[in-house]
Motif scaffolding. Structure first.
Motif, PDB file in Angstrom:
ATOM      1  N   PRO A 530       0.792  -1.241   0.000  1.00  0.00           N
ATOM      2  CA  PRO A 530       0.000   0.000   0.000  1.00  0.00           C
ATOM      3  C   PRO A 530       0.821   1.287   0.000  1.00  0.00           C
ATOM      4  N   PRO A 531       1.906   1.409   0.804  1.00  0.00           N
ATOM      5  CA  PRO A 531       2.659   2.675   0.749  1.00  0.00           C
ATOM      6  C   PRO A 531       3.265   2.947  -0.631  1.00  0.00           C
ATOM      7  N   ALA A 532       3.477   1.898  -1.421  1.00  0.00           N
ATOM      8  CA  ALA A 532       4.080   2.084  -2.742  1.00  0.00           C
ATOM      9  C   ALA A 532       3.056   2.414  -3.824  1.00  0.00           C
ATOM     10  N   LEU A 533       1.768   2.257  -3.538  1.00  0.00           N
ATOM     11  CA  LEU A 533       0.756   2.404  -4.577  1.00  0.00           C
ATOM     12  C   LEU A 533       0.715   3.795  -5.207  1.00  0.00           C
ATOM     13  N   PRO A 534       0.824   4.895  -4.452  1.00  0.00           N
ATOM     14  CA  PRO A 534       0.790   6.219  -5.110  1.00  0.00           C
ATOM     15  C   PRO A 534       1.870   6.370  -6.181  1.00  0.00           C
ATOM     16  N   GLY A 535       3.038   5.807  -5.934  1.00  0.00           N
ATOM     17  CA  GLY A 535       4.105   5.887  -6.922  1.00  0.00           C
ATOM     18  C   GLY A 535       3.850   5.055  -8.151  1.00  0.00           C
ATOM     19  N   LEU A 536       2.879   4.132  -8.074  1.00  0.00           N
ATOM     20  CA  LEU A 536       2.525   3.280  -9.217  1.00  0.00           C
ATOM     21  C   LEU A 536       1.327   3.824  -9.989  1.00  0.00           C
ATOM     22  N   GLY A 537       0.821   4.984  -9.568  1.00  0.00           N
ATOM     23  CA  GLY A 537      -0.311   5.592 -10.262  1.00  0.00           C
ATOM     24  C   GLY A 537      -1.645   5.410  -9.584  1.00  0.00           C
ATOM     25  N   TYR A 538      -1.661   4.795  -8.417  1.00  0.00           N
ATOM     26  CA  TYR A 538      -2.921   4.567  -7.706  1.00  0.00           C
ATOM     27  C   TYR A 538      -3.251   5.744  -6.792  1.00  0.00           C
ATOM     28  N   ARG A 539      -4.560   5.962  -6.650  1.00  0.00           N
ATOM     29  CA  ARG A 539      -5.030   7.000  -5.738  1.00  0.00           C
ATOM     30  C   ARG A 539      -5.711   6.403  -4.519  1.00  0.00           C
ATOM     31  N   GLY A 540      -6.201   5.159  -4.670  1.00  0.00           N
ATOM     32  CA  GLY A 540      -6.969   4.583  -3.578  1.00  0.00           C
ATOM     33  C   GLY A 540      -6.726   3.101  -3.416  1.00  0.00           C
ATOM     34  N   PHE A 541      -7.312   2.579  -2.334  1.00  0.00           N
ATOM     35  CA  PHE A 541      -7.124   1.194  -1.928  1.00  0.00           C
ATOM     36  C   PHE A 541      -8.387   0.782  -1.187  1.00  0.00           C
ATOM     37  N   SER A 542      -8.876  -0.432  -1.442  1.00  0.00           N
ATOM     38  CA  SER A 542     -10.091  -0.902  -0.778  1.00  0.00           C
ATOM     39  C   SER A 542      -9.951  -2.363  -0.424  1.00  0.00           C
ATOM     40  N   ALA A 543     -10.185  -2.677   0.841  1.00  0.00           N
ATOM     41  CA  ALA A 543     -10.146  -4.062   1.308  1.00  0.00           C
ATOM     42  C   ALA A 543     -11.420  -4.330   2.100  1.00  0.00           C
ATOM     43  N   PHE A 544     -11.308  -5.028   3.234  1.00  0.00           N
ATOM     44  CA  PHE A 544     -12.480  -5.373   4.032  1.00  0.00           C
ATOM     45  C   PHE A 544     -12.183  -5.119   5.505  1.00  0.00           C
ATOM     46  N   GLY A 545     -13.175  -4.600   6.209  1.00  0.00           N
ATOM     47  CA  GLY A 545     -13.033  -4.334   7.636  1.00  0.00           C
ATOM     48  C   GLY A 545     -12.709  -2.883   7.903  1.00  0.00           C
ATOM     49  N   LEU A 546     -12.652  -2.525   9.179  1.00  0.00           N
ATOM     50  CA  LEU A 546     -12.344  -1.147   9.551  1.00  0.00           C
ATOM     51  C   LEU A 546     -10.936  -0.794   9.069  1.00  0.00           C
ATOM     52  N   ARG A 547     -10.786   0.390   8.514  1.00  0.00           N
ATOM     53  CA  ARG A 547      -9.515   0.754   7.904  1.00  0.00           C
ATOM     54  C   ARG A 547      -8.484   1.101   8.966  1.00  0.00           C
ATOM     55  N   GLY A 548      -7.231   0.958   8.567  1.00  0.00           N
ATOM     56  CA  GLY A 548      -6.134   1.245   9.474  1.00  0.00           C
ATOM     57  C   GLY A 548      -5.681   2.686   9.377  1.00  0.00           C
ATOM     58  N   PRO A 549      -4.468   2.977   9.865  1.00  0.00           N
ATOM     59  CA  PRO A 549      -3.946   4.350   9.829  1.00  0.00           C
ATOM     60  C   PRO A 549      -3.831   4.856   8.390  1.00  0.00           C
ATOM     61  N   ALA A 550      -4.025   6.158   8.225  1.00  0.00           N
ATOM     62  CA  ALA A 550      -3.954   6.762   6.893  1.00  0.00           C
ATOM     63  C   ALA A 550      -2.542   6.664   6.343  1.00  0.00           C
ATOM     64  N   LEU A 551      -2.469   6.510   5.012  1.00  0.00           N
ATOM     65  CA  LEU A 551      -1.186   6.454   4.316  1.00  0.00           C
ATOM     66  C   LEU A 551      -1.050   7.680   3.430  1.00  0.00           C
ATOM     67  N   PRO A 552       0.106   8.318   3.374  1.00  0.00           N
ATOM     68  CA  PRO A 552       0.281   9.519   2.548  1.00  0.00           C
ATOM     69  C   PRO A 552      -0.052   9.240   1.074  1.00  0.00           C
ATOM     70  N   GLY A 553      -0.886  10.102   0.490  1.00  0.00           N
ATOM     71  CA  GLY A 553      -1.203  10.010  -0.923  1.00  0.00           C
ATOM     72  C   GLY A 553      -2.157   8.897  -1.301  1.00  0.00           C
ATOM     73  N   LEU A 554      -2.774   8.238  -0.328  1.00  0.00           N
ATOM     74  CA  LEU A 554      -3.632   7.088  -0.618  1.00  0.00           C
ATOM     75  C   LEU A 554      -4.937   7.203   0.173  1.00  0.00           C
ATOM     76  N   ILE A 555      -6.064   7.076  -0.533  1.00  0.00           N
ATOM     77  CA  ILE A 555      -7.373   7.090   0.112  1.00  0.00           C
ATOM     78  C   ILE A 555      -7.824   5.649   0.300  1.00  0.00           C
TER      79      ILE A 555
END
Length: 671
Positions: A530-555
């Motif tokens: 997940p921390p690498a996703l913004p550098g790969l062109g991603y803006r967001g991430f979606s899984a299951f369950g309550l979300r964890g701590p926010a990651l820079p550049g990723l919703i």
């Protein structure tokens, strides 16, 4: 028994009203309670016993000026008249408490009355429970000259559950006159032609071996009838009978009678029209929907002079289709003169017997009964999936959780994600129909490496559908235990490469720009990715369950409610006695954290009980005043605010449910 409302406004002839009344009689004959709302000029309709007829303040037109509405006295219709119509239409809907609402021709036509039809659609969508919304159209439609009008029609169809096409696609598919794309094609339900008469028609002796000329119910047939009088003078050895529509003024009827030669009888249209045709040597007529059915049933040889004034194309296409089958011959309206008509009639009378007869046509003519069967099946699918579960569900945990949130002044944002889309399937159609019916936009987590061209074609016009990137090929790489494609069992550089390739494939194969949001298969992901996703062109991430701590550049916006019993034999629905308290707890936790609540479905594996539960759950949630509906595009927008950027929603409007991949306890479902 179900309650059916059919809304129709005829403007030129009475064909639209005739077909709508035939449908009404078919539904009533099957035991349903039917309300027929007519907005055109009052007309005599036989056999309406048991049908509630509601007449709106009528409108009509002069000639083919379809955008210039007139009142019964011929004066231009004003705002007060239209407002009265709209109020009467909505009152009829409220009175009917309909389970299904059928709009005849709209939204494919009647644009001049769009405001009242849209008010009807909006009121139906706001009802609880929401009725089925269906359009009813004939075999041929008038294609607008402007592309924006076609786009507007398709946009309006997003509110509909189906389009009843009263045609036989083997003879005349809707594609022949209307641009049917991948978005509306799944809505089409071909019924066959709507015709109530028995196949056998006994001829009337008085007209045997003569020529019957007809022109529909309106004054649009007068040019043909006037030309027929001239043609009769040129073919004096044959008797002619000219039938004049009920809506033609008396003065025009009188003028025809005064100028008719001795071998012509001029009279009003007769209820035994088909019997007249059965005994006639030849029919000369326009090519309206109901006239063609009369010809098909009677077996009378036919010369068709299609109505083409005002750039109308419907009748010409229908006539030429029959001619191509050897079922009729055509004289274009532009060539209509007494001389040309006499020549065509003489040629047909001299033709070998039976040519071009219409006997025993290979055309489906049971459209009224099929329409009833289609609607009954759609209603049954809604109500019969959980006959033993839904009435006994204990909704109190959910209701109490929502009440606590309301008491605390909190709101709840709901969104819907569905996983594993690869191709256009019936299950995908069912998913998209549920989204349209409820007004809840669904985000499709589609698999880029497995996406077939049919997926892009099906989604081409689904403007409310967002696509997310569901891994690369949804393949398990875990050596043991819980499945994962992007799990910690593989080198981080390889995971990043697959995530990059997945986004590129999604852009190439989904037929539309996907949201740059990664949904890991089985909702499992290596913590380094997940921390690498913004550098790969991603803006967001979606899984299951309550979300964890926010990651820079990723919703991160997760899903939380999964109704599928992944570990039970045959999967199916999680026991609602377990599922509902769990969902209530999750909703409370997410709302306290200002986190949108996601329902995650899997359209390819859900059984009838799971579909029905999701529909019931969403209906209950979306009716609650604190619940707002969010579209994925808004949730994953830069600096998105679930409150300010949610999908437009009117409080209390019903919507439908999403589902998840993992349950809140961490048990994982097959993707």
């Amino acid at each position: 028994m179900s309650r059916i409302l059919i809304a129709v406004t005829h403007l030129l002839g009475a064909g639209h009203l005739t077909r709508a009344a035939a449908l009404a009689r078919a539904f009533a004959g099957a035991g349903h309670a039917v309300t027929l709302v007519s907005g055109g000029m009052p007309a005599a309709l036989p056999r309406l016993d048991g049908i509630r007829l509601r007449q709106l303040p009528p409108v009509r037109i002069a000639g083919t000026a379809f955008t210039a509405l007139l009142d019964p006295d011929g004066a231009p219709v004003g705002p007060d008249h239209l407002a009265a119509r709209r109020a009467a239409l909505l009152a009829a809907l409220a009175e009917a408490e309909a389970d299904a609402v059928i709009t005849e021709l709209f939204p494919f036509g009647r644009r001049v009355l769009a405001e009242e039809f849209e008010a009807l659609v909006a009121a139906a969508r706001a009802a609880a429970p929401r009725p089925l919304l269906l359009a009813s159209v004939r075999d041929v439609l008038a294609r607008p000259s402007r592309p924006d009008r076609i786009a507007a029609t398709h946009a309006r169809l997003s509110a509909y559950d189906a389009v009843l096409v009263h045609a036989d696609p083997a003879l005349l598919p809707l594609d022949a006159s209307w641009p049917v794309d991948g978005a509306i094609r799944p809505l089409l339900r071909y019924t066959g032609y709507v015709d109530e008469a028995p196949a056998a028609v006994l001829p009337v002796p008085e007209i045997r071996a003569g020529i019957v000329v007809s022109g529909g119910s309106s004054a649009a047939g007068l040019p043909l009838q006037q030309a027929a009088l001239g043609a009769a003078r040129l073919v004096p050895e044959v008797s002619w009978r000219v039938l004049v529509g009920r809506a033609v003024p008396e003065a025009d009827l009188a003028a025809l009678r005064e100028t008719a030669p001795g071998n012509v009888t001029v009279e009003r249209a007769r209820p035994d029209f088909r019997a007249l045709l059965a005994g006639a040597a030849l029919s000369v007529s326009q090519a309206g929907y109901n006239t063609v059915l009369d010809l098909l049933r009677s077996g009378c040889p036919a010369l068709l002079v299609p109505f083409e004034a005002g750039h109308e194309t419907e009748q010409r296409l229908r006539a030429e289709t029959l001619a191509a089958r050897g079922l009729a011959r055509v004289l274009p309206e532009a060539e209509l003169t007494a001389e040309r008509l006499a020549e065509a009639v003489a040629a047909l009378l001299a033709a070998p017997a039976g040519a071009p007869g219409l006997d025993r046509p290979p055309v489906a003519l049971d459209g009224a009964a099929r329409s009833v069967a289609i609607v009954e099946a759609m209603l049954a699918e809604r109500t019969a999936a959980l006959p033993s579960i839904l009435p006994a569900l204990d909704w109190s945990p959910l209701d109490e959780a929502l009440a606590r949130l309301a008491g605390a002044g909190r709101t709840l944002t709901l969104w819907w994600r569905d996983d594993d889309a690869c191709a256009h399937t019936p299950a995908l159609d069912r998913l998209l129909a549920l989204s349209r019916r409820t007004g809840v936009p669904v985000a499709l987590a589609a698999i880029p490496g497995r996406a077939a061209p049919s997926l892009a074609a099906r989604l081409a016009a689904e403007d409310e559908i967002d696509c997310l990137v569901h891994g690369l090929i949804h393949e398990n790489h875990a050596p043991a235990g819980k499945k994962a494609e992007l799990g910690p069992h593989r080198p981080p550089a390889l995971l990043e490469d697959e995530a990059r390739r997945a986004l590129a494939l999604a852009r190439a194969r989904f037929g539309r720009p996907p949201l740059p949001v990664l949904v890991p298969p089985w909702n499992r992901i290596a913590p380094e990715l997940p921390p690498a996703l913004p550098g790969l062109g991603y803006r967001g991430f979606s899984a299951f369950g309550l979300r964890g701590p926010a990651l820079p550049g990723l919703i991160q916006v997760n899903t939380h409610i999964d109704p599928v019993a992944w570990h039970a034999p045959g999967r199916g629905l999680v026991d609602p006695a377990v599922l509902l308290p769990r969902a209530a707890e999750t909703i409370g936790q997410a709302a306290e954290r200002d986190e949108p609540v996601g329902l995650l479905t899997h359209h390819l594996v859900q059984d009838a009980a799971t579909w029905a539960f999701c529909a019931a759950l969403l209906e209950r949630l979306t009716r609650h005043p604190i619940v707002g509906i969010a579209r994925a595009a808004a949730l994953f927008a830069p600096k998105a605010s679930p409150v300010s950027q949610t999908h437009v929603r009117v409080a209390g409007t019903p919507r439908d449910p999403p589902s998840a991949e993992d349950d809140p306890k961490g048990r994982k479902a097959p993707g």
